[in-house]
Design a protein around this motif. Structure first.
Motif, PDB file in Angstrom:
ATOM      1  N   GLU A 466       7.411   2.875   6.643  1.00 53.35           N
ATOM      2  CA  GLU A 466       8.038   4.041   5.950  1.00 53.35           C
ATOM      3  C   GLU A 466       7.373   3.739   4.678  1.00 53.35           C
ATOM      4  OE1 GLU A 466      11.189   7.284   5.413  1.00 53.35           O
ATOM      5  OE2 GLU A 466      11.758   6.028   6.952  1.00 53.35           O
ATOM      6  N   PHE A 467       8.264   2.800   4.487  1.00 50.57           N
ATOM      7  CA  PHE A 467       8.209   2.137   2.695  1.00 50.57           C
ATOM      8  C   PHE A 467       6.970   2.289   1.684  1.00 50.57           C
ATOM      9  CE2 PHE A 467      11.084   0.243  -1.193  1.00 50.57           C
ATOM     10  CZ  PHE A 467      10.400   0.288  -1.632  1.00 50.57           C
ATOM     11  N   ILE A 468       5.981   1.366   3.446  1.00 48.11           N
ATOM     12  CA  ILE A 468       4.876   0.482   2.761  1.00 48.11           C
ATOM     13  C   ILE A 468       4.251   1.823   2.209  1.00 48.11           C
ATOM     14  CG2 ILE A 468       3.026  -0.058   3.353  1.00 48.11           C
ATOM     15  CD1 ILE A 468       4.127  -2.665   3.892  1.00 48.11           C
ATOM     16  N   SER A 469       3.803   3.187   3.204  1.00 48.88           N
ATOM     17  CA  SER A 469       3.386   4.810   3.214  1.00 48.88           C
ATOM     18  C   SER A 469       3.688   5.413   2.181  1.00 48.88           C
ATOM     19  CB  SER A 469       3.555   5.412   4.871  1.00 48.88           C
ATOM     20  OG  SER A 469       3.231   4.642   5.710  1.00 48.88           O
ATOM     21  N   GLU A 470       4.863   5.040   1.713  1.00 52.74           N
ATOM     22  CA  GLU A 470       5.182   5.647   0.492  1.00 52.74           C
ATOM     23  C   GLU A 470       4.745   5.347  -0.837  1.00 52.74           C
ATOM     24  OE1 GLU A 470       9.722   6.017   0.202  1.00 52.74           O
ATOM     25  OE2 GLU A 470       9.814   6.767   2.071  1.00 52.74           O
ATOM     26  N   ILE A 471       4.712   3.699  -0.688  1.00 55.37           N
ATOM     27  CA  ILE A 471       3.902   3.731  -1.747  1.00 55.37           C
ATOM     28  C   ILE A 471       2.413   3.642  -2.038  1.00 55.37           C
ATOM     29  CG2 ILE A 471       3.000   0.753  -3.011  1.00 55.37           C
ATOM     30  CD1 ILE A 471       5.950  -0.223  -1.223  1.00 55.37           C
ATOM     31  N   GLN A 472       2.352   3.361  -0.979  1.00 53.04           N
ATOM     32  CA  GLN A 472       0.269   4.013  -0.875  1.00 53.04           C
ATOM     33  C   GLN A 472       0.518   4.827  -1.301  1.00 53.04           C
ATOM     34  OE1 GLN A 472       0.150   2.255   3.462  1.00 53.04           O
ATOM     35  NE2 GLN A 472      -0.264   0.534   2.853  1.00 53.04           N
ATOM     36  N   GLU A 473       0.824   6.304  -0.549  1.00 56.88           N
ATOM     37  CA  GLU A 473       0.460   7.575  -1.127  1.00 56.88           C
ATOM     38  C   GLU A 473       0.992   7.941  -2.081  1.00 56.88           C
ATOM     39  OE1 GLU A 473      -0.573  10.689  -0.422  1.00 56.88           O
ATOM     40  OE2 GLU A 473      -0.812   9.672   0.561  1.00 56.88           O
ATOM     41  N   LEU A 474       1.952   6.930  -3.059  1.00 55.93           N
ATOM     42  CA  LEU A 474       1.773   7.160  -4.274  1.00 55.93           C
ATOM     43  C   LEU A 474       0.512   6.877  -5.176  1.00 55.93           C
ATOM     44  CD1 LEU A 474       4.297   8.029  -6.681  1.00 55.93           C
ATOM     45  CD2 LEU A 474       4.735   5.467  -6.537  1.00 55.93           C
ATOM     46  N   VAL A 475       0.391   5.855  -4.790  1.00 59.34           N
ATOM     47  CA  VAL A 475      -0.724   5.465  -5.860  1.00 59.34           C
ATOM     48  C   VAL A 475      -2.651   5.602  -5.650  1.00 59.34           C
ATOM     49  CG1 VAL A 475      -2.509   2.758  -6.223  1.00 59.34           C
ATOM     50  CG2 VAL A 475      -0.337   2.751  -5.396  1.00 59.34           C
ATOM     51  N   ARG A 476      -2.735   6.395  -3.992  1.00 61.65           N
ATOM     52  CA  ARG A 476      -3.546   7.432  -3.696  1.00 61.65           C
ATOM     53  C   ARG A 476      -3.197   8.649  -4.896  1.00 61.65           C
ATOM     54  NH1 ARG A 476      -2.028   6.592   2.267  1.00 61.65           N
ATOM     55  NH2 ARG A 476      -4.220   4.872   2.564  1.00 61.65           N
ATOM     56  N   THR A 477      -2.462   8.968  -4.612  1.00 61.97           N
ATOM     57  CA  THR A 477      -2.013  10.751  -5.467  1.00 61.97           C
ATOM     58  C   THR A 477      -2.162  10.342  -7.394  1.00 61.97           C
ATOM     59  OG1 THR A 477      -0.196  10.869  -3.876  1.00 61.97           O
ATOM     60  CG2 THR A 477      -0.357  12.528  -6.462  1.00 61.97           C
ATOM     61  N   ARG A 478      -1.455   8.651  -7.981  1.00 63.51           N
ATOM     62  CA  ARG A 478      -1.708   8.911  -9.242  1.00 63.51           C
ATOM     63  C   ARG A 478      -3.425   7.945  -9.536  1.00 63.51           C
ATOM     64  NH1 ARG A 478       3.274  10.341 -12.533  1.00 63.51           N
ATOM     65  NH2 ARG A 478       4.459  10.457 -11.139  1.00 63.51           N
ATOM     66  N   LEU A 479      -3.476   7.543  -8.638  1.00 59.09           N
ATOM     67  CA  LEU A 479      -4.734   7.175  -9.259  1.00 59.09           C
ATOM     68  C   LEU A 479      -5.798   7.731  -8.389  1.00 59.09           C
ATOM     69  CD1 LEU A 479      -3.636   2.794  -9.785  1.00 59.09           C
ATOM     70  CD2 LEU A 479      -4.442   5.201 -11.435  1.00 59.09           C
ATOM     71  N   SER A 480      -6.162   7.050  -6.939  1.00 63.63           N
ATOM     72  CA  SER A 480      -7.627   7.586  -6.879  1.00 63.63           C
ATOM     73  C   SER A 480      -7.352   6.905  -5.005  1.00 63.63           C
ATOM     74  CB  SER A 480      -9.369   7.565  -7.272  1.00 63.63           C
ATOM     75  OG  SER A 480      -9.157   5.673  -6.772  1.00 63.63           O
ATOM     76  N   ARG A 481      -8.266   8.201  -4.337  1.00 66.82           N
ATOM     77  CA  ARG A 481      -8.205   7.421  -2.750  1.00 66.82           C
ATOM     78  C   ARG A 481      -8.690   6.362  -2.935  1.00 66.82           C
ATOM     79  NH1 ARG A 481      -4.686  11.178  -1.253  1.00 66.82           N
ATOM     80  NH2 ARG A 481      -5.247  10.725   1.195  1.00 66.82           N
ATOM     81  N   HIS A 482      -9.193   5.501  -3.547  1.00 67.56           N
ATOM     82  CA  HIS A 482      -9.980   4.325  -2.686  1.00 67.56           C
ATOM     83  C   HIS A 482      -9.213   2.411  -3.751  1.00 67.56           C
ATOM     84  CE1 HIS A 482     -12.105   4.759  -6.571  1.00 67.56           C
ATOM     85  NE2 HIS A 482     -11.877   3.563  -6.967  1.00 67.56           N
ATOM     86  N   GLU A 483      -7.781   3.130  -4.315  1.00 67.13           N
ATOM     87  CA  GLU A 483      -7.080   2.286  -5.214  1.00 67.13           C
ATOM     88  C   GLU A 483      -5.953   2.071  -4.156  1.00 67.13           C
ATOM     89  OE1 GLU A 483      -8.090   1.952 -10.033  1.00 67.13           O
ATOM     90  OE2 GLU A 483      -8.484   4.257  -9.265  1.00 67.13           O
ATOM     91  N   TYR A 484      -5.370   2.016  -3.350  1.00 64.82           N
ATOM     92  CA  TYR A 484      -4.162   2.160  -2.961  1.00 64.82           C
ATOM     93  C   TYR A 484      -3.914   0.940  -2.688  1.00 64.82           C
ATOM     94  CZ  TYR A 484      -5.617   2.664   1.597  1.00 64.82           C
ATOM     95  OH  TYR A 484      -7.152   2.425   2.826  1.00 64.82           O
TER      96      TYR A 484
END
Length: 519
Positions: A466-484
């Motif tokens: 769950e924690f990993i998914s939060e981090i990945q979604e945060l990066v997708r949102t902040r940067l771009s879909r491919h940079e997570y």
């Protein structure tokens, strides 16, 4: 004409700066110049405080210019009595203290070459450096002295109370005879103890060129109450935190012992510091301590170096001190070349930027063909030196207003499925998660994409899917879909260089070893 120390605006820096005007701030000339005289002796007529030391155990110490001047003269005379000749290295492995400054300035005063060493070096780290520079003498404490056992042709001196008392038998007068181009100090850049970094050679004239960074990188001006918690074994702590303020007659503050963020915050309050220059790591540790709101501050100027500051920490700094932190970019080898002009009210700060070049410097971002990049395009940061472009080994971009932005080390670029990504930008996004304390991003091999992003995260929260998914979604949102980060590993701590920078190379090397063992 006004002295450079009397000018505070960005416009004046561009109009009135010249290398010749730097010499107006000193007594010496190219034919006769000594760092110890410029930093200590010429300010020693009264009881003005040179250094305030915040010790990790909680006690404070104040050293005057006069006490350092006299004791360093005794040490200079002692070195001559020991047969040390001008130009020979003298190593100092001590925490900030009277013996440290006596050793540092005493060695340079008599024309020896001071070699400050990090006190956390083990026997291998010390031996590598001693065998490289071959000093006649090592000044250290009783705890560290055994590390030097067996090093050939090295006299180890324990700078305890008895030794300092014995120095009283030597004259407290010494006439400096060095030239501007004489070697004054050797400084090893921060690296691992198993890899010997280059020793950067500094002449006495370095104190003059240093003033460009002092005036525009840390914003030093007479009347400042300055503090720099970086170890004087490293470039930031020695040159920007110690020599620069002292050369201007400014009292500087420093930290001695194992770093503690709350101890620093208390010192900033108690010493009524107005100008703080620290590594990005220090600010992040202050933020993570949760203790900042227990103290009151009088800060007017802030600067940072070492690595880019993540936006969460930058917001904390502005909220806590009421002043934005100004970036100061450079290396021990090339000096400071990009600054944000702390104290210059006409210089608009851009969060996340490295600022603009120091007066008189030519800095550009070049593509793979050596041509200047268009605004917004990432390339290698270059500095014009001695008639040619010199690589910094860092990546950057320039925005439309001429501000430089850091894009990571050249070897920190991650290329995945043809996309070029910055480890620094990914880390900044990850650090926006409230439960992440530290993060480091690297590229790891992937059969399909070439590389994928892996993040190493430090958190007090247990790591799970769950924690990993939060981090990945945060990066997708902040940067771009491919940079997570496709891979997240939770660790208790990140490897650091002795100067406190995240050591991504160690992480990359560990991954190579792990992949080799799996195959």
């Amino acid at each position: 004409m006004s002295k450079l120390t009397e000018l505070t605006t960005y416009a004046d820096a561009q109009r009135q700066f010249s290398p010749e005007k730097l010499w107006e701030l000193f007594d010496g000339s190219r034919s006769q110049l000594n760092i110890s005289h410029e930093c200590i002796d010429r300010h020693s007529d009264d009881d003005a405080i040179a250094v305030r030391i915040a010790h990790a155990d909680g006690h404070d110490e104040a050293l005057t210019f006069q006490s350092i001047s006299r004791a360093s003269a005794r040490f200079a005379n002692y070195l001559i009595a020991q047969g040390v000749k001008p130009g020979e290295p003298v190593a100092i492995m001590l925490e900030p203290s009277l013996p440290f400054y006596v050793g540092l300035f005493g060695a340079m005063k008599m024309g020896a070459v001071a070699v400050p060493l990090f006190t956390l070096f083990g026997p291998d780290g010390l031996r590598l450096r001693m065998e490289d520079c071959k000093p006649r003498l090592l000044l250290t404490n009783a705890e560290k002295a055994p590390l030097a056992e067996g090093i050939a042709n090295l006299k180890t001196v324990v700078a305890d109370q008895d030794f300092m008392a014995d120095l009283g038998g030597y004259s407290d007068m010494f006439e400096c005879q060095t030239r501007g181009d004489d070697l004054a100090a050797l400084q090893y850049t921060s690296g691992t103890t198993r890899e010997l970094p280059d020793a950067v050679r500094h002449t006495h004239r370095s104190i003059v060129t240093l003033m460009t960074a002092a005036l525009y990188g840390t914003g030093l001006r007479p009347g400042d109450r300055f503090f720099c918690p970086s170890s004087p074994a490293w470039g930031h702590g020695l040159w920007h935190g110690t020599l620069a303020p002292l050369a201007l007659g400014i009292t500087t503050g420093t930290f001695s012992g194992k770093f503690d963020a709350e101890r620093l915050l208390r010192a900033l309050q108690d010493y009524r510091i107005t100008n703080l220059s620290a590594a990005s790591t220090h600010y992040r540790m202050m933020r993570n301590s949760g203790a900042a709101d227990r103290y009151h501050y009088t800060i007017r100027k802030l600067s940072f170096t070492g690595e880019p500051m993540d936006s969460e920490t930058a917001d904390f700094v502005a909220d806590t001190f009421g002043v934005q932190a100004c970036s100061m970019y450079g290396t021990t080898e090339i000096g400071v070349i990009l600054v944000s002009y702390p104290g210059a009210e006409d210089f608009p700060l851009k969060p996340g930027s490295l600022g603009k070049p120091v007066p008189g410097a030519r800095v550009e971002v070049h593509d793979a063909n050596g041509k200047p990049c268009e605004p917004g395009v990432v390339g290698e940061l270059m500095i014009w030196r001695n008639g040619e472009w010199f690589p910094t080994k860092d990546l950057a971009r320039i925005d439309k207003d001429g501000y430089f932005e850091h894009a990571g080390r050249a070897d920190d670029v991650i290329i995945s499925a043809g996309w070029t990504m910055s480890a620094v930008e990914i880390e900044d996004a990850v650090l926006k998660h409230p439960d992440i304390q530290e993060a480091a991003a690297i590229g790891v091999p992937d059969e399909l994409r070439g590389q994928v992003v892996k993040v190493f995260a430090v958190s007090g929260r247990p790591g799970n899917d769950e924690f990993i998914s939060e981090i990945q979604e945060l990066v997708r949102t902040r940067l771009s879909r491919h940079e997570y980060p496709r891979i997240v590993e939770f660790v208790s701590e990140l490897p650091k260089t002795p100067a406190g920078k995240v050591h991504r190379k160690v992480l990359r090397d560990r991954e190579k070893v792990a992949l080799g063992s799996d195959s």
